[in-house]
Design a protein around this motif. Structure first.
Motif: not given
Length: 573
Positions: A270-273, A342-354
């Motif tokens: 699906d399409y996500l941000k 060397d640590g943690m890579n942070e990635v943020y994902i945004k969904c469109q609805h619940e």
């Protein structure tokens, strides 16, 4: 908040003493609990007012004179008349409902009933006087009082009439069953409730209102109803019931549709941000086409090029998940923290609805445990996430009808003091009643179970903090110990620096001369640390206890391997 007086052996190690205590209190799975010293210090506010952190309820339930049935086979954990076991916990054979009853004394029956019922809400004045940790360092101080499981009470200076706290230590709860565990479920609910009210664990405003609504509902039902009695249920073939339970556990229930090709691994597309934090850049999400398969997340510029090479592929095995959800603002975000060397890579994902959020979050949670969407627990995981979102959704609730027979609410006793400052009493009452519409149809046990599950869903759930100093460094840092990982945390920023999974631990031990815990991981990596806020034995016990609980047999009739537990916790190094 309930004080119980009972006799335990001074010469038995604490681990055995806890088993005996749980046997007397009708609590199964005693390996999940331990004894904690109450902190006798006081904290001071700006007004220099002393804040007592001891339990306030002085009502003592005296169980010294309640004899246990001689030769009882119900170990670990006796069963009351309202919680008849299916199996003999020793040999696993079906047993009748009478041989594991408590004695018929009224006091024994009273004991079972009292400990299975949640305590009344306390006044805001009493709540304000109780100790609340202000930061993670304060939370670390709470863990300094755990007793050594491999030493006796006498060796640790515990005297007659001393008060100890019985607490769930490892946050790894196995086989919660309302039929057997009325006391256990209630004690878990109480521990979760006080962790939230005393701000030992953080939650959002929406979550606090949901917890307040559940507390109000549970308090109301506790006053109006009697404990559920399972003794009058129609008898069923116990072996058949066990086989059915095993089938559901292994296969996830009956599947009506035609089985798909077993080589076809489920996937999501699906399409996500997505947003990847970078210095000196604003937080700007970009939309891509995502495909999740096995435990890997790949994303492409669009759907048309999804058959080619992805822009990036992320393996989510062992990652940490932090929900970033605001129902009112229609925000459904997921923060992925992926461990690297060397640590943690942070990635943020945004969904469109619940609905989309529930599907992807459930898949990510399984992937973090090394499981795929083919696992039978995927539908259950997705359902639990959707139920959690529905409970938080206050805006969709119908107009609140004020019932004159409704129990009087004291909203100040249902939320933590931090959120109490944000609302007026009348406004807070209205918002809790609105949130109550989402849980009003639940039974008492179901409401307690939902409260526990919601507690387990919080990002900080199950993390115990310790102030430590790693070998080779000169500054103090925080170590978070959870049920599946160790987290190194920067004390200044409170951000996680690196995460180590228990599955990657090869061995660990303690250098008792310098009180230093040493842990060796895969790929020839090792760390060593000295605990500053508690004895290093407590850190050692946490690691051993968690690994013991996470690797124990899933057989319902397992017996507790005390020798193994002592070896894991360093009791017999």
């Amino acid at each position: 908040m309930k004080t119980v007086r009972l006799k335990v052996s001074f010469s038995s190690v604490v681990f055995r003493a806890v088993i005996d205590i749980c046997k007397a209190l009708n609590i199964r799975r005693p390996e999940e609990l331990s004894l904690l010293r109450p902190q006798n210090t006081v904290c001071k506010k700006k007004s220099k007012e002393k804040i007592d952190i001891r339990p306030i309820n002085d009502d003592v339930l005296d169980l010294d004179q309640v004899p246990l049935s001689p030769g009882s086979i119900a170990s670990p954990g006796l069963y009351s008349k309202t919680m008849t076991p299916i199996y003999d916990p020793v040999n696993g054979t079906p047993v009748s409902s009478t041989i594991t009853w408590f004695s018929d004394s009224p006091l024994a029956e009273q004991k079972c009933n009292i400990l299975a019922v949640s305590q009344p809400n306390i006044t805001p004045e009493v709540l304000a006087k109780m100790y609340r940790p202000q930061n993670q360092v304060d939370k670390a101080k709470l863990n300094a009082g755990w007793l050594d499981s491999s030493c006796s009470l006498m060796e640790q200076g515990i005297q007659k009439e001393d008060k100890l706290l019985l607490r769930y230590k490892y946050y790894n709860f196995f086989d919660l069953n309302p039929k057997y565990d009325a006391v256990r479920i209630n004690q878990l609910y109480e521990q979760a409730r006080w962790a939230i009210l005393l701000e030992e664990i953080d939650c959002t405003e929406e979550e606090m209102l949901m917890f307040a609504a559940l507390q109000y509902h549970i308090s109301k039902l506790s006053l109006l109803s009697e404990p559920e009695d399972y003794t009058n249920e129609q008898d069923v073939d116990e072996v058949e019931a066990a086989l059915t339970s095993l089938e559901v556990t292994l296969e996830g229930g009956k599947i009506d549709k035609t089985l798909e090709d077993i080589t076809d691994i489920p996937k999501l597309a699906d399409y996500l941000k997505i947003y990847r934090p970078k210095k000196l850049l604003l937080k700007a999400y970009k939309q891509y086409y995502f495909i999740f398969k096995d435990t890997c997340l790949s994303y492409y510029k669009n759907k048309e090029v999804s058959q080619g090479e992805p822009i990036e592929q992320l393996n989510l095995r062992g990652c940490e998940l932090v929900p970033d959800v605001n129902i009112a603002g229609q925000k459904f975000g997921i923060k992925l923290m992926i461990p690297v060397s060397d640590g943690m890579n942070e990635v943020y994902i945004k969904c469109q609805h619940e609905v989309q959020y529930a599907k992807w979050m459930a898949a990510f949670r399984l992937a973090s445990k090394g499981k795929t969407m083919a696992d039978s627990s995927y539908p259950t995981e997705m359902y639990n996430i959707q139920s959690f979102l529905r409970m938080k959704n206050v805006n969709s609730s119908p107009h609140v009808i004020h019932n004159p027979n409704t129990m009087e609410m004291n909203p100040e006793s249902l939320v933590s003091p931090r959120y109490l400052k944000r609302f007026k009493t009348k406004q807070l009452t209205t918002r809790i009643l609105e949130a109550h519409q989402n849980v009003a149809q639940m039974t008492l046990v179901e409401a307690k179970m939902r409260f526990i599950q919601a507690w387990q869903s919080l990002p900080e759930f199950g993390v115990s903090y310790f102030v430590v100093r790693f070998r080779g460094t000169k500054k103090d840092e925080l170590l978070g110990i959870s049920y599946n990982r160790l987290i190194r945390i920067d004390m200044a920023t409170k951000d996680p620096v690196v995460t180590w999974r228990y599955s990657n631990i090869k061995q660990w031990n303690v250098n008792w001369e310098i009180r230093q815990v040493e842990i060796e991981f895969d790929q020839s990596m090792a760390i060593a640390l000295t605990c500053l806020s508690a004895d290093c034995k407590i850190v050692h016990e946490y690691i051993g206890g968690y690994i013991f609980l996470s690797t124990r047999s899933k057989d319902q009739n397992e017996t507790l391997d005390e020798e193994l537990f002592h070896k894991l916790t360093g009791g017999r190094d």
